[in-house]
Design a protein around this motif. Structure first.
Motif, PDB file in Angstrom:
ATOM      1  N   LEU B  21      -0.195  -5.186 -13.252  1.00  0.00           N
ATOM      2  CA  LEU B  21      -0.374  -4.597 -11.821  1.00  0.00           C
ATOM      3  C   LEU B  21      -0.927  -3.072 -11.667  1.00  0.00           C
ATOM      4  CD1 LEU B  21      -0.508  -4.808  -8.669  1.00  0.00           C
ATOM      5  CD2 LEU B  21       1.446  -5.077  -8.703  1.00  0.00           C
ATOM      6  N   VAL B  22      -0.169  -2.311 -12.557  1.00  0.00           N
ATOM      7  CA  VAL B  22      -0.616  -0.836 -12.243  1.00  0.00           C
ATOM      8  C   VAL B  22      -1.517  -0.973 -12.563  1.00  0.00           C
ATOM      9  CG1 VAL B  22       0.394   1.335 -12.698  1.00  0.00           C
ATOM     10  CG2 VAL B  22       1.671   0.017 -12.036  1.00  0.00           C
ATOM     11  N   LEU B  23      -2.257  -1.161 -13.906  1.00  0.00           N
ATOM     12  CA  LEU B  23      -3.149  -0.638 -14.068  1.00  0.00           C
ATOM     13  C   LEU B  23      -4.619  -1.626 -13.282  1.00  0.00           C
ATOM     14  CD1 LEU B  23      -4.912   0.096 -17.618  1.00  0.00           C
ATOM     15  CD2 LEU B  23      -4.407  -2.857 -17.288  1.00  0.00           C
ATOM     16  N   LYS B  24      -4.215  -2.847 -13.036  1.00  0.00           N
ATOM     17  CA  LYS B  24      -5.228  -3.004 -12.953  1.00  0.00           C
ATOM     18  C   LYS B  24      -5.907  -2.285 -11.243  1.00  0.00           C
ATOM     19  CE  LYS B  24      -6.534  -6.121  -8.293  1.00  0.00           C
ATOM     20  NZ  LYS B  24      -5.610  -6.497  -7.528  1.00  0.00           N
ATOM     21  N   LEU B  25      -4.640  -2.083 -10.790  1.00  0.00           N
ATOM     22  CA  LEU B  25      -4.977  -0.768  -9.439  1.00  0.00           C
ATOM     23  C   LEU B  25      -5.842   0.293  -9.684  1.00  0.00           C
ATOM     24  CD1 LEU B  25      -1.473  -1.274  -7.236  1.00  0.00           C
ATOM     25  CD2 LEU B  25      -3.717  -2.481  -7.040  1.00  0.00           C
ATOM     26  N   TRP B  26      -4.937   1.029 -10.853  1.00  0.00           N
ATOM     27  CA  TRP B  26      -5.000   2.169 -11.797  1.00  0.00           C
ATOM     28  C   TRP B  26      -6.667   2.068 -12.195  1.00  0.00           C
ATOM     29  CZ3 TRP B  26      -6.363   3.984 -17.061  1.00  0.00           C
ATOM     30  CH2 TRP B  26      -5.960   5.455 -16.663  1.00  0.00           C
ATOM     31  N   LEU B  27      -7.368   0.567 -12.455  1.00  0.00           N
ATOM     32  CA  LEU B  27      -8.179   0.706 -13.018  1.00  0.00           C
ATOM     33  C   LEU B  27      -9.611   0.377 -11.253  1.00  0.00           C
ATOM     34  CD1 LEU B  27      -8.226  -1.616 -16.350  1.00  0.00           C
ATOM     35  CD2 LEU B  27      -9.069   0.948 -15.409  1.00  0.00           C
ATOM     36  N   THR B  28      -8.837  -0.005 -10.591  1.00  0.00           N
ATOM     37  CA  THR B  28     -10.132   0.191  -9.334  1.00  0.00           C
ATOM     38  C   THR B  28      -9.678   1.300  -8.626  1.00  0.00           C
ATOM     39  OG1 THR B  28      -8.309  -1.734  -8.447  1.00  0.00           O
ATOM     40  CG2 THR B  28     -10.108  -3.009  -9.744  1.00  0.00           C
ATOM     41  N   GLY B  29      -9.203   2.061  -8.904  1.00  0.00           N
ATOM     42  CA  GLY B  29      -8.754   3.177  -8.083  1.00  0.00           C
ATOM     43  C   GLY B  29      -8.350   2.885  -6.083  1.00  0.00           C
ATOM     44  N   THR B  30      -7.829   1.938  -6.376  1.00  0.00           N
ATOM     45  CA  THR B  30      -6.613   1.609  -5.127  1.00  0.00           C
ATOM     46  C   THR B  30      -5.459   2.182  -5.335  1.00  0.00           C
ATOM     47  OG1 THR B  30      -6.752  -0.715  -6.164  1.00  0.00           O
ATOM     48  CG2 THR B  30      -8.809   0.013  -4.901  1.00  0.00           C
ATOM     49  N   ILE B  31      -4.845   2.845  -6.353  1.00  0.00           N
ATOM     50  CA  ILE B  31      -3.348   3.023  -5.929  1.00  0.00           C
ATOM     51  C   ILE B  31      -3.242   3.547  -4.380  1.00  0.00           C
ATOM     52  CG2 ILE B  31      -1.026   4.112  -7.157  1.00  0.00           C
ATOM     53  CD1 ILE B  31      -2.478   3.695  -9.698  1.00  0.00           C
ATOM     54  N   GLY B  32      -4.195   4.446  -4.446  1.00  0.00           N
ATOM     55  CA  GLY B  32      -3.698   5.019  -3.032  1.00  0.00           C
ATOM     56  C   GLY B  32      -4.170   4.614  -1.892  1.00  0.00           C
ATOM     57  N   TYR B  33      -4.091   3.367  -2.356  1.00  0.00           N
ATOM     58  CA  TYR B  33      -3.857   2.608  -0.875  1.00  0.00           C
ATOM     59  C   TYR B  33      -2.215   1.866  -0.489  1.00  0.00           C
ATOM     60  CZ  TYR B  33      -9.189   0.933  -0.902  1.00  0.00           C
ATOM     61  OH  TYR B  33     -10.150   1.205  -0.645  1.00  0.00           O
ATOM     62  N   TYR B  34      -1.800   2.314  -1.918  1.00  0.00           N
ATOM     63  CA  TYR B  34      -0.718   2.129  -1.334  1.00  0.00           C
ATOM     64  C   TYR B  34       1.043   3.235  -1.131  1.00  0.00           C
ATOM     65  CZ  TYR B  34      -2.085  -2.646  -2.407  1.00  0.00           C
ATOM     66  OH  TYR B  34      -3.504  -3.218  -2.370  1.00  0.00           O
ATOM     67  N   VAL B  35       0.018   4.155  -2.502  1.00  0.00           N
ATOM     68  CA  VAL B  35       1.187   5.107  -1.827  1.00  0.00           C
ATOM     69  C   VAL B  35       0.607   6.597  -1.611  1.00  0.00           C
ATOM     70  CG1 VAL B  35       3.036   4.319  -3.695  1.00  0.00           C
ATOM     71  CG2 VAL B  35       0.754   5.301  -4.598  1.00  0.00           C
ATOM     72  N   ASN B  36       1.231   7.877  -1.988  1.00  0.00           N
ATOM     73  CA  ASN B  36       0.735   8.797  -1.531  1.00  0.00           C
ATOM     74  C   ASN B  36       0.116   9.580  -2.932  1.00  0.00           C
ATOM     75  OD1 ASN B  36       1.265  12.091  -1.720  1.00  0.00           O
ATOM     76  ND2 ASN B  36       0.944  11.280   0.551  1.00  0.00           N
ATOM     77  N   GLY B  37      -0.851  10.352  -2.853  1.00  0.00           N
ATOM     78  CA  GLY B  37      -1.543  10.904  -3.908  1.00  0.00           C
ATOM     79  C   GLY B  37      -0.706  11.380  -4.765  1.00  0.00           C
ATOM     80  N   ARG B  38       0.128  12.294  -4.149  1.00  0.00           N
ATOM     81  CA  ARG B  38       1.138  12.959  -5.237  1.00  0.00           C
ATOM     82  C   ARG B  38       1.816  12.187  -5.738  1.00  0.00           C
ATOM     83  NH1 ARG B  38       2.632  18.042  -0.633  1.00  0.00           N
ATOM     84  NH2 ARG B  38       3.665  15.945  -0.144  1.00  0.00           N
ATOM     85  N   THR B  39       1.871  10.844  -5.489  1.00  0.00           N
ATOM     86  CA  THR B  39       3.574  10.409  -6.672  1.00  0.00           C
ATOM     87  C   THR B  39       2.984   9.189  -7.456  1.00  0.00           C
ATOM     88  OG1 THR B  39       3.920   9.176  -4.522  1.00  0.00           O
ATOM     89  CG2 THR B  39       4.731  10.804  -4.687  1.00  0.00           C
TER      90      THR B  39
END
Lengths: 315, 234
Positions: B21-39
């Motif tokens: 799941l983390v890999l998918k969100l990282w590759l699609t550039g969408t982790i920032g939809y869930y957490v602050n960029g600094r974390t």
């Protein structure tokens, strides 16, 4: 109603995954370190580090709690095991109450969640220590020869090999004989089992927090969250029901930080590791009622007192 | 598949699914939809740790003694992970309960100014620094945000909003400016991401909690795609 659910379901998923993604790394660190303690460090070695004098033991128990990266599900069985091997009860209580609140993983998680409001972190640590010392101090009155533990089914109070509810099949003597790679794999396997066991509580807590955030308008949360007494009582009840692991409960508390009074947030952060459905059941299951009930009651009273003092006088 | 292998997969699947799941969100550039960029680094570290634990648990060759009754726990863990993998990533929308009221203006002073032409943070800081109406009158502004509705707004008005996220979306607070459209401009749909160009007028809008906001007037609006960093940071 159906339209509302359909409209807000994507937001529910987003908020849920937000908490889950942020909290799970801390849970992973917690299970990894507790697995190291379980498989690599023996209980005898842990006992050698703790003093036998009751008063010094209390201070030592709190100090060890500050250094041991364990959540409450790890501390209760360890405290029981240490008491069964002769550790004074105040030391065990000090360790039991301090470790989940002030251990490095919990402190780091609390800092990450509340870095814009460091008062919460400072108060959580100082009040956590104060409550551990105060409640542990009460148990200095406990007679040393009075049994504190429930007798296990085998009749041996020291029978505590399986510290957790799951059966992971680790055997330290066997582990010592096998290769380093096998021990490492044992460690990782134990961590994976532990993760599954504890994540169930995390998922439940994330779901409740997400539902409240997405479906309850913030204006309504604000109306109940600002009362100095009511807000504290509500957050303590929420902490007991959610039963979040102490290493990640800061992220759940964060969900309420903009709507609830600071004392209520601290009440959640302080009571959650001591009295929730998970740790409360462990304490009641392992210690005699004469120890468990005063322990839970005085801890709850101390947290309530501290939270009300903050709401009325400090913040 | 034999029972031992099945149990081993059950034990290893929660951390492995989390890592995927983390890999998918990282590759699609969408982790920032869930957490602050600094974390985000914490999530990436967690993904790496989960992959290590999962692979180790899968590889474990020594004799196992897994209780069959505990196999339902990995299944519970797998449900939210499967949802995260299958449902398209989406930032928090205007229909969430968190948008029912604007966040305190005290938060505005903590918003980072931002970069890459995103001036929302800059104007929020100004809102905190310049409470006097005279400072705002006649200033031109171009902002990107989503459309949110609030009670008590003047006719043909909406809030151009962005969420301030400190750690992850659970602590999101809505910040924004009221926009009043001319009669000739078609009102955008709630939740739509738009760019607004307009000018601050002399009038203020007061929200139900008593906070004052300068109105953006004579606005032209155009639809935009969701930014890669949809949230404001402190």
């Amino acid at each position: 109603m159906f339209d509302l659910v359909q409209q807000r379901l994507p937001d529910l998923i987003t908020v849920f995954l937000g908490i889950f993604l942020e909290a799970t790394p801390f849970l992973l660190v917690g299970v990894l370190v507790s697995s190291v303690l379980e498989i690599v460090v023996s209980e005898d070695r842990l006992l050698r580090w703790l003093p036998r004098n009751a008063l010094v033991g209390l201070l030592g128990g709190v100090a060890v709690g500050a250094a041991a990266p364990l959540c409450e599900c790890g501390t209760v069985p360890i405290a029981r095991s240490c008491v069964s091997k002769g550790l004074p009860l105040p030391a065990a209580v000090g360790f039991l109450l301090a470790a989940p609140v002030i251990n490095p993983v919990t402190v780091t998680a609390t800092y990450t969640a509340f870095h814009s409001n460091l008062q919460i972190l400072v108060l959580r640590v100082t009040l956590g220590i104060a409550i551990a010392l105060a409640v542990g101090g009460l148990f200095l009155l406990w007679p040393r020869d009075e049994p504190a533990l429930r007798v296990s089914r085998t009749g041996d109070p020291a029978d505590s090999h399986h510290r957790h509810e799951h059966d992971h099949g680790c055997d330290q003597s066997r582990a010592k004989r096998v290769s380093l790679l096998a021990r490492l794999l044992d460690l990782l396997h134990h961590s994976a089992s532990e993760l599954s066991s504890l994540a169930v509580y995390l998922i439940g807590a994330c779901l409740v927090a997400s539902l409240l955030q997405v479906f309850l308008p913030r204006t309504q949360l604000l109306s109940i969250g600002q009362g100095p007494l009511l807000s504290v009582l509500i957050m303590m009840a929420v902490a007991v029901i959610l039963s979040t692991c102490s290493s990640v409960d800061a992220f759940v508390a964060l969900a309420f930080s903009t709507t609830f009074a600071p004392g209520a947030i601290l009440a959640f952060l302080l009571i959650s590791p001591v009295l929730n459905l998970k740790s409360g059941a462990l304490v009641l299951g392992l210690f005699r009622p004469g120890v468990a009930m005063p322990l839970l009651a005085t801890s709850t009273a101390a947290v309530l007192l501290a939270a009300l003092s903050i709401n009325y006088h400090l913040l | 598949m034999n029972t031992t292998l099945f149990r081993r997969i059950c034990t290893a699947s929660p951390p492995l699914l989390f890592a995927v799941l983390v890999l998918k969100l990282w590759l699609t550039g969408t982790i920032g939809y869930y957490v602050n960029g600094r974390t985000i680094w914490i999530v990436l570290l967690g993904g790496s740790l989960a992959a290590t634990i999962g692979l180790g648990a899968l590889w474990r060759s020594s004799e196992e003694n897994v209780n069959a009754s505990s196999l339902w726990k990995p299944l519970i863990f797998a449900v939210p992970l499967a949802v995260g993998l299958l449902v398209p990533a989406r930032p928090l929308s205007a229909s969430s309960g968190q948008s029912s009221s604007l966040g305190s203006l005290q938060l505005a002073s903590h918003v980072a100014s931002g970069g890459g032409g995103d001036l929302f943070g800059y104007w929020m800081n100004a809102l905190s620094d310049h409470p006097e109406p005279g400072w705002w009158t006649g200033r031109h502004v171009t902002l990107v945000g989503f459309v949110a509705h609030q009670t008590g707004l003047p006719p043909r008005s909406f809030i151009l909003g962005r969420y301030l996220v400190t750690c992850c979306v659970v602590d999101a607070s809505l910040l924004g400016f009221p926009v009043q459209l001319d009669r000739t401009v078609r009102a955008p749909d709630e939740g739509a991401w738009i760019q607004v160009s307009g000018v601050f007028g002399t009038r203020y809008w007061t929200d139900p909690s008593g906070q004052h906001y300068p109105l953006i007037n004579h606005a032209t609006i155009s639809g935009v795609s969701i930014p890669s960093t949809p949230y404001l940071s402190p």
